[in-house]
Write a protein that holds these residues in place. Sequence first.
Motif, PDB file in Angstrom:
ATOM      1  N   SER A  10      39.581   5.607  68.326  1.00  0.00           N
ATOM      2  CA  SER A  10      40.213   6.283  69.465  1.00  0.00           C
ATOM      3  C   SER A  10      39.654   5.779  70.799  1.00  0.00           C
ATOM      4  O   SER A  10      40.401   5.609  71.774  1.00  0.00           O
ATOM      5  CB  SER A  10      40.076   7.803  69.349  1.00  0.00           C
ATOM      6  OG  SER A  10      38.718   8.175  69.321  1.00  0.00           O
TER       7      SER A  10
ATOM      8  N   ALA B 149      41.739   3.466  73.743  1.00  0.00           N
ATOM      9  CA  ALA B 149      41.720   3.732  75.189  1.00  0.00           C
ATOM     10  C   ALA B 149      41.241   2.506  75.976  1.00  0.00           C
ATOM     11  O   ALA B 149      41.816   2.159  77.017  1.00  0.00           O
ATOM     12  CB  ALA B 149      40.833   4.946  75.486  1.00  0.00           C
TER      13      ALA B 149
ATOM     14  N   THR C 271      43.456   0.145  78.555  1.00  0.00           N
ATOM     15  CA  THR C 271      43.024  -0.118  79.932  1.00  0.00           C
ATOM     16  C   THR C 271      43.116  -1.613  80.242  1.00  0.00           C
ATOM     17  O   THR C 271      43.626  -2.005  81.299  1.00  0.00           O
ATOM     18  CB  THR C 271      41.585   0.396  80.149  1.00  0.00           C
ATOM     19  OG1 THR C 271      41.552   1.800  79.865  1.00  0.00           O
ATOM     20  CG2 THR C 271      41.124   0.144  81.572  1.00  0.00           C
TER      21      THR C 271
ATOM     22  N   ILE D 224      47.566   6.198  78.895  1.00  0.00           N
ATOM     23  CA  ILE D 224      46.399   6.101  78.008  1.00  0.00           C
ATOM     24  C   ILE D 224      46.207   7.402  77.236  1.00  0.00           C
ATOM     25  O   ILE D 224      45.932   7.388  76.034  1.00  0.00           O
ATOM     26  CB  ILE D 224      45.139   5.703  78.797  1.00  0.00           C
ATOM     27  CG1 ILE D 224      45.256   4.239  79.238  1.00  0.00           C
ATOM     28  CG2 ILE D 224      43.868   5.911  77.975  1.00  0.00           C
ATOM     29  CD1 ILE D 224      44.180   3.794  80.201  1.00  0.00           C
ATOM     30  N   LEU D 225      46.386   8.525  77.910  1.00  0.00           N
ATOM     31  CA  LEU D 225      46.279   9.822  77.218  1.00  0.00           C
ATOM     32  C   LEU D 225      47.346   9.951  76.128  1.00  0.00           C
ATOM     33  O   LEU D 225      47.045  10.377  75.007  1.00  0.00           O
ATOM     34  CB  LEU D 225      46.397  10.972  78.210  1.00  0.00           C
ATOM     35  CG  LEU D 225      45.191  11.206  79.106  1.00  0.00           C
ATOM     36  CD1 LEU D 225      45.505  12.266  80.166  1.00  0.00           C
ATOM     37  CD2 LEU D 225      43.981  11.627  78.284  1.00  0.00           C
TER      38      LEU D 225
ATOM     39  N   THR E 267      46.473   7.257  73.325  1.00  0.00           N
ATOM     40  CA  THR E 267      45.269   7.602  72.562  1.00  0.00           C
ATOM     41  C   THR E 267      45.494   8.865  71.742  1.00  0.00           C
ATOM     42  O   THR E 267      45.196   8.902  70.539  1.00  0.00           O
ATOM     43  CB  THR E 267      44.059   7.776  73.504  1.00  0.00           C
ATOM     44  OG1 THR E 267      43.909   6.573  74.259  1.00  0.00           O
ATOM     45  CG2 THR E 267      42.792   8.046  72.734  1.00  0.00           C
TER      46      THR E 267
END
Length: 146
Positions: free
Chosen positions: A56, A60, A64, A101-102, A105
């Motif tokens: 996880s 992320a 990025t 990203i949230l 992920t």
Amino acid sequence: MATFTVYKQSLLMVKESKFFTKNQSFLKFQLTAVIATSIDFLMTILFERFIGFHYSIAVAMGATCGAITAFIIKRKWVIPQMGTHPAKQAFKYSLVVAGSILLNTGGTYLLTESTMLTYLISKAIVSILVGFTYSYYFSKRFVFYA
């Protein structure tokens, strides 16, 4: 030499086609997504398999890296807005990327933990869904104004 001429003519035909001219921004966005996603997946694998981060965290961090790649390409090629300051676009883009990203992920974690899928398969499914919906819409309308 003949091969180059055929290639050049093929590119001109594609560039002049109605489909390409009507969807040029979308097609460029998707090509950028392929490049950025490649960086994203490569970095995710590097962070998880070779450095040893939990998948996880690796997802992320890979996202990025992919987002930075995508911003640079989008800024220069896909939706260039010379009137908008790069720092302002970067700030807005970082807000969109944070959401992406949230979603990526969290979605990868939930899909991996609730199914028998590996995290890379889960990541691919979630990335496609997030990319074609959230990322495209907010990048185009909120960050680059096209």
